[in-house]
Motif scaffolding. Sequence first.
Motif, mmCIF file in Angstrom:
data_model
loop_
_atom_site.group_PDB
_atom_site.id
_atom_site.type_symbol
_atom_site.label_atom_id
_atom_site.label_comp_id
_atom_site.label_asym_id
_atom_site.label_seq_id
_atom_site.Cartn_x
_atom_site.Cartn_y
_atom_site.Cartn_z
ATOM 1 N N VAL A 154 -10.524 10.392 -8.889
ATOM 2 C CA VAL A 154 -11.188 9.448 -8.120
ATOM 3 C C VAL A 154 -10.744 9.343 -6.864
ATOM 4 N N ALA A 155 -11.347 9.821 -5.900
ATOM 5 C CA ALA A 155 -10.668 10.003 -4.341
ATOM 6 C C ALA A 155 -11.152 8.837 -3.628
ATOM 7 N N ILE A 156 -10.043 8.034 -3.231
ATOM 8 C CA ILE A 156 -10.318 6.769 -2.494
ATOM 9 C C ILE A 156 -10.292 7.081 -0.812
ATOM 10 N N GLU A 157 -11.584 6.568 -0.324
ATOM 11 C CA GLU A 157 -11.754 6.861 0.958
ATOM 12 C C GLU A 157 -11.748 5.629 1.955
ATOM 13 N N ALA A 158 -11.248 5.937 3.100
ATOM 14 C CA ALA A 158 -11.042 4.758 4.054
ATOM 15 C C ALA A 158 -12.355 5.113 4.821
ATOM 16 N N VAL A 212 -6.498 14.341 -2.006
ATOM 17 C CA VAL A 212 -7.110 15.344 -3.004
ATOM 18 C C VAL A 212 -8.571 15.698 -2.529
ATOM 19 N N HIS A 213 -8.972 15.322 -1.349
ATOM 20 C CA HIS A 213 -10.380 15.824 -0.804
ATOM 21 C C HIS A 213 -10.318 15.385 0.656
ATOM 22 N N GLY A 242 0.662 21.291 1.773
ATOM 23 C CA GLY A 242 0.149 21.979 0.456
ATOM 24 C C GLY A 242 -0.998 21.356 -0.088
ATOM 25 N N TYR A 243 -2.087 21.083 0.737
ATOM 26 C CA TYR A 243 -3.348 20.787 0.296
ATOM 27 C C TYR A 243 -4.032 21.686 -0.138
ATOM 28 N N ASP A 244 -4.851 21.610 -1.503
ATOM 29 C CA ASP A 244 -5.333 23.091 -2.050
ATOM 30 C C ASP A 244 -6.792 22.755 -2.507
#
Length: 274
Positions: A154-158, A212-213, A242-244
Amino acid sequence: MVSIGINTWLYASFPVWTPSYTLESTIDHIDAAGFDSIEFGAASPHAWPQYMDEERQASIQERLDASDLTVSSICPALGGGPGPNPASPLEVEREAAREHYLGCLDVAEAFDSDIVIWVGGWRLQGQRYEDAWANQRAVLNDVLEAAERMEKTVAIEANAADVNLIETTQDQLRLLDEVDSPNAGAMMDTAHAAHRGESPTIYVEELADDLVHLHLADTDRLPPGEGGLSFQAMFEKLDDVGYDGHYTAEIFGGHLNPDEAALTTRQNLAAMLE
């Protein structure tokens, strides 16, 4: 290899009503533009969870199988008639939000996507900030329990341009600390950083290993490279941390021709990320 993707809002009826394409047709258009991945918008006529029966899943999967696309993520659709706002003072609305997010996890499972985005909702006039915060955190905890069982993130967005609750990287990091789940991460949207007049590069630096996104858009939700934002320093910082994950554009609006905007987005991002 970098995966360049795009959200389906460009071809959908959310957050504006037109233009509006079926999800099957949208998959065809996005594949034709040469993208690697697609982010499903969880709104009708695309991936509203309540309408995702077995027949519909099969129809969508058939189009995906005929394409070169993977499904990167599921983007919830909050607002409008039903809400559903996870920070709402109304228990029945919070329950509807919980069901919407659990439905988004089901859509992710159906199409082998790893990520569901968390939009934490908004505080009503007169509602205490900490009460609204606690409400959305309680719903998120329930969603994370399901995400852990399903091995989803679960990717928390601002969403500074749209809400008044989770607006900054510090809000994201606070929520990550409070829920303390291995299946929670953070995401960054360049449009929301720009709304606050802040640097997307700094957002990447602050979120670092929790990132993560991504959502990528230029000013006025234009294709990256077609407005006033600079992306190169941010892309270099993404390499540094290191974002992948996927590089997913989120552009939309009646001022855009969908096919032209999609092709421009893919070409510009490919050139920037060489």
